[in-house]
Design a protein around this motif. Structure first.
Motif, short mmCIF file in Angstrom:
data_model
loop_
_atom_site.label_atom_id
_atom_site.label_comp_id
_atom_site.label_asym_id
_atom_site.label_seq_id
_atom_site.Cartn_x
_atom_site.Cartn_y
_atom_site.Cartn_z
N ILE A 1 0.84 -1.19 0.00
CA ILE A 1 0.00 0.00 0.00
C ILE A 1 0.88 1.25 0.00
CG2 ILE A 1 -1.61 1.39 1.37
CD1 ILE A 1 -2.92 -1.14 2.29
N TYR A 2 0.62 2.13 -0.96
CA TYR A 2 1.32 3.41 -1.03
C TYR A 2 0.28 4.50 -1.20
CZ TYR A 2 5.07 0.15 -2.20
OH TYR A 2 5.94 -0.91 -2.18
N THR A 3 0.33 5.51 -0.37
CA THR A 3 -0.62 6.62 -0.47
C THR A 3 0.13 7.93 -0.62
OG1 THR A 3 -0.69 6.87 1.95
CG2 THR A 3 -2.34 5.43 0.93
N ASN A 4 -0.54 8.87 -1.27
CA ASN A 4 0.03 10.20 -1.49
C ASN A 4 -0.81 11.21 -0.71
OD1 ASN A 4 0.86 12.71 -2.48
ND2 ASN A 4 1.29 11.89 -4.52
N HIS B 1 -1.99 -8.07 0.48
CA HIS B 1 -0.89 -7.11 0.45
C HIS B 1 -1.38 -5.67 0.31
CE1 HIS B 1 2.13 -10.28 0.20
NE2 HIS B 1 1.31 -10.89 -0.64
N ARG B 2 -2.69 -5.50 0.01
CA ARG B 2 -3.24 -4.16 -0.12
C ARG B 2 -4.62 -4.14 0.51
NH1 ARG B 2 -2.60 -2.37 -6.21
NH2 ARG B 2 -3.72 -0.62 -5.33
N THR C 1 -7.32 -12.47 -0.38
CA THR C 1 -6.60 -13.24 -1.38
C THR C 1 -5.09 -13.05 -1.27
OG1 THR C 1 -6.59 -11.48 -3.07
CG2 THR C 1 -8.57 -12.85 -2.91
N LYS C 2 -4.36 -13.94 -1.94
CA LYS C 2 -2.90 -13.88 -2.05
C LYS C 2 -2.21 -13.95 -0.68
CE LYS C 2 -3.17 -11.05 -6.24
NZ LYS C 2 -2.71 -9.83 -6.93
N GLU D 1 3.96 -8.38 -8.54
CA GLU D 1 5.01 -8.44 -7.52
C GLU D 1 4.99 -9.75 -6.75
OE1 GLU D 1 8.25 -7.40 -5.17
OE2 GLU D 1 7.54 -6.65 -7.11
N GLN D 2 3.79 -10.25 -6.43
CA GLN D 2 3.70 -11.49 -5.67
C GLN D 2 4.31 -12.66 -6.44
OE1 GLN D 2 2.36 -11.94 -2.40
NE2 GLN D 2 3.50 -13.84 -2.70
#
Length: 388
Positions: free
Chosen positions: A6-9, A164-165, A194-195, A257-258
């Motif tokens: 997770i990336y936030t701006n 992951h997110r 999931t994942k 990425e996974q």
């Protein structure tokens, strides 16, 4: 760990607030009945997400296909993202990815006996499928990528959330990657994280269960990816091991990425070549693939996804060297914590209750997990299962 992608701006949060007002107003119109959601006599199961990017929709839809295809006349209805056609299209043996899109094409290739159709307007697509346009009595419809398509009120609404997110830690567009507020999960009957790492500890499951904060009427499941045996796209032989190989990992999916992380433990070195999701390969892309692969030291190979493979088959210009070293890595999902039988029962009970199909008479084998072997006519190569 959970939420690690997770990336936030923070600078874009004012725009996210404005975006949230628009999304919230639209949802209010549906809740107030100004915009109408349509229910159907035919069982309808929707699978989708509220996150930009991949959450593993196609493997989960394929799980439902395997579960139901021998019990009822099944149709999968998708939008057909990035197809060149318009309106309602019923897939047949002559359909291409340009007619129906890459994901519906992949499903039709893998499950030729089911009905696959595409229509951006899902209400019209369902009406046509249930009125006989498919040439058979459709008894259950799986909607691909339809959680946000609120004009349809499915009998079961399945929300997929990437481990992951996680949506509970993310933010609305454009600051984050959410297309709706995390509270929209309340519309789901089933939420699947999931994942997940295959070696997740019991404590992690408990923490995630509490963090997701679902209502009692909602079911929470966890799934992980299982990789099948590498399948050569050409007529080359199999590989005994990836250990000495330099691998060009060619992907045009939302979240590669996974897969990269998973393959790192098997190969000598991974060289990612990443394109956008649903990317249609052009001449310059083919040149780039050829050039990058030619520069890799030997031994070397290319690994790609099933979705990318169906698009690569339509292009010209791949070098002989590439074609003789190109492999496809199939992916299936596995429900964790022994949840397969519970999930299967939930789905089959719903379809049985709302179906006229006598084949769905109760059977002791209905709810059990199906054989997870990967079938196909091509020779099997490296197994990625049970190697951790």
């Amino acid at each position: 760990m959970e939420g690690d992608l997770i990336y936030t701006n923070k600078k874009l949060r004012p725009l996210s607030w404005l975006y949230g007002l628009g999304v919230g107003f639209r949802n209010f119109l549906f809740e107030a009945g100004v915009l109408k959601s349509h229910s159907y006599a035919t069982p309808v199961i929707a699978v989708g997400n509220i996150t930009v990017g991949g959450t593993g929709k196609t493997p989960h839809v394929e799980y439902l296909i395997r579960l139901l295809k021998d019990k009822a006349n099944l149709a999968v209805l998708s939008r057909g993202y990035k197809r060149k056609s318009h309106g309602f299209v019923l897939a047949d043996d002559h359909s291409t990815i340009y007619d129906i899109g890459d994901e519906p094409f992949q499903m039709k290739q893998k499950f030729p006996d089911i009905t696959v159709a595409v229509d951006k307007k899902r209400t019209r697509g369902i009406s046509l499928l249930t009125s006989g346009a498919a040439g058979k009595d459709i008894e259950v419809i799986v909607l691909d990528d339809a959680f946000q398509h609120r004009y349809v009120k499915p009998g079961i609404n399945i929300l997929l959330v990437d481990y992951h997110r996680l949506i509970i830690y993310d933010e609305l567009l454009p600051s984050g990657r959410l297309r709706e507020p995390a509270s929209s999960k309340d519309r789901a009957d089933i939420v699947i994280v999931t994942k997940c790492p295959p070696n997740m500890k019991p404590m992690n499951f408990r923490v995630l269960t509490k963090a997701m904060a679902l209502y009692p009427y909602q079911q929470l499941y966890f799934s992980t990816h299982e990789y099948g045996d590498l399948v050569p796209l050409g007529d080359q032989g199999g590989l005994a091991s990836l250990a000495p190989y330099h691998v060009l990992l060619l992907t045009g999916i939302a979240s590669p990425e996974q897969m990269r992380q998973d393959l790192e433990s098997y190969a000598h070195e991974i060289h990612p070549l990443v394109f956008a999701d649903h990317h249609h390969f052009r001449e310059k892309d083919i040149r780039l693939i050829n050039e990058m692969f030619s520069k890799l030291p030997s031994p070397k190979c290319i690994i790609t996804t099933e979705k990318d493979a169906v698009r690569l088959k339509t292009v010209e210009g791949l070098s002989d060297e590439v074609l003789q070293h190109l492999y496809v890595l199939p992916i299936r999902i596995k429900l964790m914590l022994g949840q397969e039988e519970s999930f299967n029962k939930y789905i089959i009970d719903y379809v049985r209750k709302n179906s006229r199909n006598s084949i769905l008479a109760k059977s002791k084998d209905d709810y059990k997990s199906k054989d997870c072997d990967y079938s196909g006519d091509r020779p099997r190569t490296i197994s990625f299962r049970n190697n951790r």
